[in-house]
Design an enzyme around this catalytic site. Structure first.
Site, PDB file in Angstrom:
ATOM      1  N   HIS A 104       0.849  -1.185   0.000  1.00  0.00           N
ATOM      2  CA  HIS A 104       0.000   0.000   0.000  1.00  0.00           C
ATOM      3  C   HIS A 104       0.889   1.240   0.000  1.00  0.00           C
ATOM      4  O   HIS A 104       1.826   1.342   0.783  1.00  0.00           O
ATOM      5  CB  HIS A 104      -0.912  -0.009   1.217  1.00  0.00           C
ATOM      6  CG  HIS A 104      -1.838  -1.188   1.228  1.00  0.00           C
ATOM      7  ND1 HIS A 104      -1.435  -2.430   1.652  1.00  0.00           N
ATOM      8  CD2 HIS A 104      -3.118  -1.308   0.823  1.00  0.00           C
ATOM      9  CE1 HIS A 104      -2.443  -3.269   1.525  1.00  0.00           C
ATOM     10  NE2 HIS A 104      -3.479  -2.612   1.017  1.00  0.00           N
ATOM     11  N   ASP A 127      -6.264 -10.776  -0.198  1.00  0.00           N
ATOM     12  CA  ASP A 127      -6.248  -9.342  -0.481  1.00  0.00           C
ATOM     13  C   ASP A 127      -5.815  -8.536   0.749  1.00  0.00           C
ATOM     14  O   ASP A 127      -5.357  -9.095   1.752  1.00  0.00           O
ATOM     15  CB  ASP A 127      -7.604  -8.887  -1.024  1.00  0.00           C
ATOM     16  CG  ASP A 127      -8.728  -8.956   0.007  1.00  0.00           C
ATOM     17  OD1 ASP A 127      -8.464  -9.190   1.213  1.00  0.00           O
ATOM     18  OD2 ASP A 127      -9.888  -8.763  -0.398  1.00  0.00           O
ATOM     19  N   SER A 128      -5.985  -7.248   0.684  1.00  0.00           N
ATOM     20  CA  SER A 128      -5.578  -6.354   1.767  1.00  0.00           C
ATOM     21  C   SER A 128      -6.282  -6.660   3.082  1.00  0.00           C
ATOM     22  O   SER A 128      -5.746  -6.384   4.152  1.00  0.00           O
ATOM     23  CB  SER A 128      -5.866  -4.898   1.382  1.00  0.00           C
ATOM     24  OG  SER A 128      -5.188  -4.555   0.212  1.00  0.00           O
TER      25      SER A 128
END
Length: 190
Positions: free
Chosen positions: A62, A105-106
């Protein structure tokens, strides 16, 4: 007002109108040809694959300038998963593939993506085993936070490779605290 002014304005307006009409017609032809090439490349990749590739997702990162610390601390950046594709090189040396990949995923939930990749490939060194690529991916993705509703995606792709191994990456754009994610995987061709 001079009588030449309305005639000039009318001729100027008509010239613009016809120019834009001609340009729109040419753009329509170009877009139609591009769309036909796009469909042809997908079909050729499906019908005549040259290789099979294994994908190993290795990085979710990120963008630290686009997230506050609170979000960064709670996000997963280890995309455990795997994927694969069928791929081919065209007569220009460009890479095409049809892929499917599943990874964490995140939010540490499973994300599934599937679609078409295209990369223009260059060999910048005398050693032709080393190559770089730049292109795009078009497909759909399904995520837990979107209730696994198929969401279309169009993203940039870049890669660097050696022989049958490729390090491939993309960037998912976004706004503050959403999107702005770098994603990369290793691709092994066999």
């Amino acid at each position: 007002m001079n009588w030449h002014t309305p005639a000039f304005l009318l001729s100027y307006f008509l010239t613009l109108l016809f120019s834009f009409s001609a340009l729109a017609g040419k753009m329509n032809n170009i877009m139609q040809l591009s769309f036909n090439d796009f469909n042809k490349n997908i079909l050729e990749t499906w019908l005549y694959p040259q290789n099979y590739d294994f994908y190993l997702p290795i990085i979710i990162r990120h963008n630290r300038w686009m997230y506050d610390d609170h979000h960064i601390k709670r996000y997963n950046e280890n995309p455990w998963g795997l994927g694969g594709d069928i791929s081919r090189l065209d007569d220009k040396g460009n890479w095409h593939s049809l892929y499917m990949i599943i990874f964490k995923d995140s939010f540490n939930k499973w994300e599934i993506s599937s679609g078409y990749n295209w990369e223009m490939t260059w060999h910048p060194f005398k050693n032709k085993d080393i190559y770089v690529g730049a292109g795009y991916t078009v497909g759909i993705t399904l995520r837990d936070n979107w209730r696994y509703i198929p969401i279309p995606l169009v993203l940039p792709l870049a890669s660097i490779g050696y022989k049958l191994t490729r390090f491939q990456m993309t960037y998912i754009p976004g706004v503050y605290n959403n999107g702005n994610v770098y994603f990369a995987c290793l691709n092994f061709q066999f």
